[in-house]
Design an enzyme around this catalytic site. Structure first.
Site, PDB file in Angstrom:
ATOM      1  N   GLY A 149      33.388  -5.425 -13.302  1.00 33.90           N
ATOM      2  CA  GLY A 149      33.327  -4.645 -14.478  1.00 33.90           C
ATOM      3  C   GLY A 149      34.656  -4.790 -15.473  1.00 33.90           C
ATOM      4  O   GLY A 149      34.962  -6.056 -15.361  1.00 33.90           O
ATOM      5  N   SER A 150      34.998  -3.726 -16.112  1.00 33.78           N
ATOM      6  CA  SER A 150      35.971  -3.774 -16.990  1.00 33.78           C
ATOM      7  C   SER A 150      37.560  -4.502 -16.594  1.00 33.78           C
ATOM      8  O   SER A 150      37.978  -4.544 -15.573  1.00 33.78           O
ATOM      9  CB  SER A 150      36.412  -2.468 -17.530  1.00 33.78           C
ATOM     10  OG  SER A 150      37.401  -2.290 -18.044  1.00 33.78           O
ATOM     11  N   SER A 151      38.213  -4.785 -17.644  1.00 35.14           N
ATOM     12  CA  SER A 151      39.506  -5.448 -17.397  1.00 35.14           C
ATOM     13  C   SER A 151      40.492  -4.165 -17.046  1.00 35.14           C
ATOM     14  O   SER A 151      41.858  -4.637 -16.842  1.00 35.14           O
ATOM     15  CB  SER A 151      40.020  -6.132 -18.661  1.00 35.14           C
ATOM     16  OG  SER A 151      40.089  -5.286 -19.882  1.00 35.14           O
TER      17      SER A 151
END
Lengths: 423, 148
Positions: free
Chosen positions: B72-74
């Site tokens: 998923g997201s950073s």
């Protein structure tokens, strides 16, 4: 890890406490990865600003506390000097102008503004967008970068041929002060070759089609590197921006090749660079339809919120939306938010696009988006969006039902209050 | 009494590579699914919140978290960083897939972490086993829970 003399000097505190703490984080991070050394970077895109309730308690002690703890993972509170690398702020949680509409508490807005002043003076450029490559940060092929934001990372690696891993809040904070990042992953040429082939049986043309293709590829490929064959017509920034964001949402794609179009491969062979093809996928009418169905999470045709502009809209997308809304009014039960970087908003204002959208009843937002801010108009139950990424995240994060479709389907829903989209 | 006939708990040792130094022990929480940081966990409770995740509603606070890694997201590291500030971080991390997200996340969560193990931790370790992670020595010692 092998450090140069300058890196050792920074590590030992000869260039101040902030750089010493930044080097400490980079060494711990590099060793965790198994990296042998660091690489120089002069291009950092990170998340520096303070805009959420969880940061408030730290921000009240002073902005150097925020940077020390959250951007350097340092218990020691350090004075933050000017950034060494060219550095920009990515998307934030609050629109500096439309915060009331977002339902943001004034104290958070004041914190964000105070924090921006602190960071701005130290050289963090306030792009406040998920698309820094649209507003002046366009790295060149081969340039080593330290970027966050999955949709920006995949664009940077694939479309621009610059080199970055998916960095985080702490590693970008340290990179900005030292001009260093671990030499690992996509910084290394051999790791950038293709792994899987995706053959297209149908032409991929408009933005929605590119979004569907990206979402499909992310699902089947996960974190590998796809090579696309048979894409047909030349894509542009808008389409590849949308494609990459979708592939990075359904999967973890950080790099792809479209031979003849993306800069690191003129042919399929060059894209694989001698690596064997781990797998081949075919994308046709069936896969396209199935992907479209997967992106729909709503059964209710009556919509109350339309979200356009994820990743943030280009000026051409703003022009198109304004054209579609010219001399029309959106439905009274519907709210329409259109998102674009602040710098592009200024151009759109000058062109009259903002007035047109506003007169139709829409709002043009900058600096943020609903997935990042977790803020929707009060009472929103059903959304429609032209973004595969928002359709993926918003229902999960906020519990709303979601429709995904083309920009014209979304504008139609804004005008009628009903979802009539179809594939 | 002949002690040799008494059932001893089974103990297994795995060898691996240190990611973050330190030693911790505790009860294992095992998932074969990767975990999202931003949008996937509640950083105030240490609970997985992702819809359709097999561990949805389960807290990893104080557990030896055994999982494939990050997705998923950073914002992954920032969210696990917050679990530490809120005191609901896992006691240690054992994972199989190295990425920048999990490496940075483990570093800023500041718990012992280990990877590249000589046996698949996702099949050897089960939720409820007692696990000792000695990252400096590169060992994971698993004491199987008693059969129910």
């Amino acid at each position: 890890m092998n450090l140069t003399d300058h890196e050792k000097a920074m590590y030992d505190g000869e260039h101040g406490r902030a750089k010493a703490r930044a080097m400490d984080l980079l060494v711990r991070y590099g060793e965790a990865l198994g990296a042998e050394r660091l690489v120089e970077t002069n291009n950092v895109a990170g998340a520096f600003n303070a805009s959420t309730p969880s940061v408030q308690a730290i921000a009240e002690k002073g902005m150097e506390h925020v940077y020390s703890e959250l951007n350097l993972d340092s218990d020691e509170v350090v004075e933050v000097p000017h950034m060494v690398a060219h550095t920009c702020q990515l998307i934030t949680g609050i629109d500096n102008d439309n915060w009331e509409l977002q339902g943001v508490d004034k104290s958070l807005v004041d914190m964000q503004r105070a924090n921006e002043k602190y960071l701005g003076r130290r050289g963090v450029n306030m792009f406040a967008t998920c698309t820094p490559y649209q507003v002046g940060n366009v790295p060149v092929k081969g340039e080593h970068c330290a970027w966050m934001e999955s949709s920006a990372v995949i664009y940077c690696n694939s479309v621009l041929g610059a080199r970055t891993n998916v960095e985080g809040k702490e590693s970008t904070g340290a990179a900005a002060l030292t001009g260093r990042i671990p030499y690992w992953g996509f910084h290394i040429t051999e790791n950038r070759r293709g792994t899987h082939l995706v053959e297209l049986d149908i032409e991929v043309d408009d933005m929605m089609d590119w979004g569907l293709l990206g979402y499909y590829i992310g699902e089947v490929i996960g974190e590998e590197i796809p090579v696309l064959k048979g894409t047909g017509r030349q894509p542009d920034l808008i389409k590849l921006k949308h494609f990459g964001a979708a592939a990075a949402s359904s999967g973890g794609v950080e790099m792809y090749h479209i031979p003849g179009i993306t800069p690191e491969a003129d042919s399929i062979e060059e894209a694989f660079g001698g690596r064997s093809v781990k797998g081949t996928y075919r994308y046709g009418a069936k896969e396209r339809r199935e992907t479209y169905e997967k992106l729909q999470s709503s059964t209710e045709k009556k919509v109350d919120f339309i979200m356009l502009g994820c990743p943030h809209n280009s000026i051409d997308q703003m022009a198109l939306i304004a054209h579609m809304l010219e001399n029309r009014k959106i439905h009274s039960d519907v709210q329409l938010w259109v998102h674009t970087p602040r710098a592009i908003k200024q151009v759109a204002e000058r062109n009259g696009y903002i007035d047109t959208i506003r007169e139709a009843g829409g709002v043009v937002m900058s600096d943020t988006c609903p997935a990042i801010s977790r803020r929707l108009p009060a009472g929103t139950k059903v959304i429609a969006t032209d973004s595969a990424k928002q359709a993926h995240y918003l229902p999960a994060i906020t519990g709303v039902q979601g429709w995904f479709g083309s920009v014209s389907d979304c504008v139609d829903a804004a005008l009628t209050g009903q979802w009539n989209g179809r594939v | 009494m002949d002690i040799s006939t008494e059932a001893k708990p089974e103990t297994i040792e795995l060898k691996g590579r240190k990611v973050v130094a330190g030693r911790a022990e505790g009860e294992a929480l095992v998932t074969t699914e990767t975990i999202s940081g931003w949008g996937g966990i509640n950083e105030r409770t240490g609970t997985v919140i992702e819809r359709r995740h097999e561990m949805r509603g389960v807290s990893f606070a104080g557990k030896i978290l055994v999982f494939p890694g990050a997705k998923g997201s950073s914002g992954w590291s920032a969210y696990f960083h917050m679990t530490r500030l809120n005191g609901v971080q896992p006691a240690a991390m054992i994972f199989t897939r190295m990425t920048t997200k999990i490496a940075l996340g483990a570093v800023v969560t500041r718990v012992p972490a280990i990877t590249e193990l000589d046996q698949d931790p996702l099949s050897v370790i089960e939720t409820g086993d007692w696990v000792v992670v000695d990252a400096d020595a590169g060992t994971v010692t698993v004491t199987k829970k008693k059969p129910a």
